[in-house]
Design a protein around this motif. Structure first.
Motif, PDB file in Angstrom:
ATOM      1  N   CYS A 127     -10.416  -0.133 -13.158  1.00 35.50           N
ATOM      2  CA  CYS A 127     -10.761   0.045 -11.740  1.00 35.50           C
ATOM      3  C   CYS A 127     -10.822  -1.287 -10.993  1.00 35.50           C
ATOM      4  N   ILE A 187      -7.467  -1.932  -9.655  1.00 37.29           N
ATOM      5  CA  ILE A 187      -7.147  -1.150  -8.455  1.00 37.29           C
ATOM      6  C   ILE A 187      -7.821  -1.761  -7.237  1.00 37.29           C
ATOM      7  N   TYR A 188      -9.082  -2.134  -7.382  1.00 37.89           N
ATOM      8  CA  TYR A 188      -9.868  -2.613  -6.241  1.00 37.89           C
ATOM      9  C   TYR A 188      -9.501  -4.050  -5.860  1.00 37.89           C
ATOM     10  N   LEU A 198      -5.444  -4.438  -5.866  1.00 38.02           N
ATOM     11  CA  LEU A 198      -4.808  -3.541  -4.890  1.00 38.02           C
ATOM     12  C   LEU A 198      -3.600  -2.824  -5.481  1.00 38.02           C
ATOM     13  N   ARG A 230      -1.703   0.412  -7.535  1.00 39.31           N
ATOM     14  CA  ARG A 230      -1.777   1.848  -7.790  1.00 39.31           C
ATOM     15  C   ARG A 230      -1.981   2.047  -9.290  1.00 39.31           C
ATOM     16  N   TYR A 277      -7.520   6.285  -6.554  1.00 45.58           N
ATOM     17  CA  TYR A 277      -6.921   5.652  -5.379  1.00 45.58           C
ATOM     18  C   TYR A 277      -7.986   5.233  -4.366  1.00 45.58           C
ATOM     19  N   ARG A 312      -8.583   1.588  -4.126  1.00 46.55           N
ATOM     20  CA  ARG A 312      -7.557   0.836  -3.377  1.00 46.55           C
ATOM     21  C   ARG A 312      -7.730   1.039  -1.876  1.00 46.55           C
ATOM     22  N   HIS A 313      -7.966   2.295  -1.473  1.00 41.31           N
ATOM     23  CA  HIS A 313      -8.155   2.585  -0.051  1.00 41.31           C
ATOM     24  C   HIS A 313      -9.364   1.822   0.495  1.00 41.31           C
ATOM     25  N   ILE A 355      -8.372  -2.013   0.817  1.00 44.61           N
ATOM     26  CA  ILE A 355      -7.420  -2.291   1.896  1.00 44.61           C
ATOM     27  C   ILE A 355      -8.053  -2.028   3.256  1.00 44.61           C
ATOM     28  N   THR A 394       0.120  -4.640   0.502  1.00 48.35           N
ATOM     29  CA  THR A 394       0.110  -3.175   0.379  1.00 48.35           C
ATOM     30  C   THR A 394       1.435  -2.641  -0.121  1.00 48.35           C
TER      31      THR A 394
END
Length: 269
Positions: A98, A101-102, A105, A107, A201, A204-205, A208, A239
């Motif tokens: 994780c 992902i964080y 950034l 997927r 996800y 990531r959201h 960003i 992104t």
């Protein structure tokens, strides 16, 4: 081929639009999956037209079904802290996953494709394979210090994230490897009371959205005239979207993105 039968498969000139419509309807799937199946059929029929097996690509006359845009629920900063504390104490492999992902950034499926040979610790970079192309990405300092610093890399073909462990081989397809970690996170989010709209996800959201919010406020305070567009251009660097319009659509789907306060334009009377 099974659906249209032997007569049509042996004589492709018998193929028609109704057969293709009946096949798509028989799938009994959601609109997005329907449209994807239609796109695959269209690609196949285009080749058949080029090779003169048929005279027309009938799929081009079939309309796409309307897809409902998906709202990507993002975590708040308090929720991010809660999740990372829980993961670090209870599942350190998923915690590191994780973090990628964080802070990275990335997927989830991109993370599952990373092998030892894709990692350059000396230059603090990764070569990643994504749906929009291959990228050379820096390893952010916070991720490097938390995870990569001191990491021993040996077998170049080993995956960074294997089956519940690090730096091992894993004989499985990309989607299966990603789904393994998705299911692991599903158990975590249920135990902490997050609903179905939160996924891997969401990390990531959240990141960003937060970067965009902070960047556009910074540019606005500096008096930059097109501060929103400039903020979008800034986040496009990582992104992996190809156009400004694609980034705008992505940001509209993130629940934490700040919106303009319009109340100053309204009169009380």
């Amino acid at each position: 081929l099974k659906f249209i039968g032997d007569d049509v498969t042996s004589n492709s000139t018998l193929l028609n639009k109704k057969m293709l419509l009946d096949y798509l309807d028989s799938l009994k799937v959601g609109n997005k999956t329907y449209n994807n199946a239609k796109s695959n059929l269209s690609a196949l029929l285009s080749v058949m037209v080029d090779k003169e097996y048929i005279k027309k690509n009938f799929v081009k006359d079939i309309k796409n079904l309307k897809e409902t845009p998906k709202i990507n629920k993002a975590f708040t900063q308090q929720e991010i802290t809660l999740l990372f504390e829980h993961l670090k104490d209870n599942d350190v492999i998923l915690y590191y996953y994780c973090l990628h992902i964080y802070y990275g950034l990335m997927r989830p499926i991109t993370i599952n494709r990373i092998r030892v040979k894709d990692i350059d610790l000396e230059n603090k970079s990764l070569t990643t394979e994504t749906k929009t192309g291959n990228y050379l990405k820096i390893i952010p300092e916070i991720l490097y210090n938390e995870f990569y610093n001191g990491l021993e890399l040996t077998d170049s073909d080993n995956y960074l994230f294997a089956y519940n462990c690090l730096l091992m081989d894993w004989d499985a397809e990309d989607l299966n490897r990603r789904d393994h970690y998705t299911k692991k996170f599903l158990k975590v989010k249920k135990s902490l009371g997050f609903d179905k709209n939160y996924t891997l996800y969401s990390f990531r959201h959240s990141a960003i959205g937060q970067i965009y919010d902070n960047k556009y406020k910074e540019l606005k305070d500096k008096g930059v005239s097109d501060y929103r567009i400039e903020a979008i251009k800034y986040i496009m660097q990582f992104t992996e979207h190809k156009t400004i319009d694609n980034v705008k659509k992505y940001l509209r789907g993130i629940t934490t993105v700040v919106h303009v306060d319009w109340s100053k334009h309204l009169n009380k009377s």
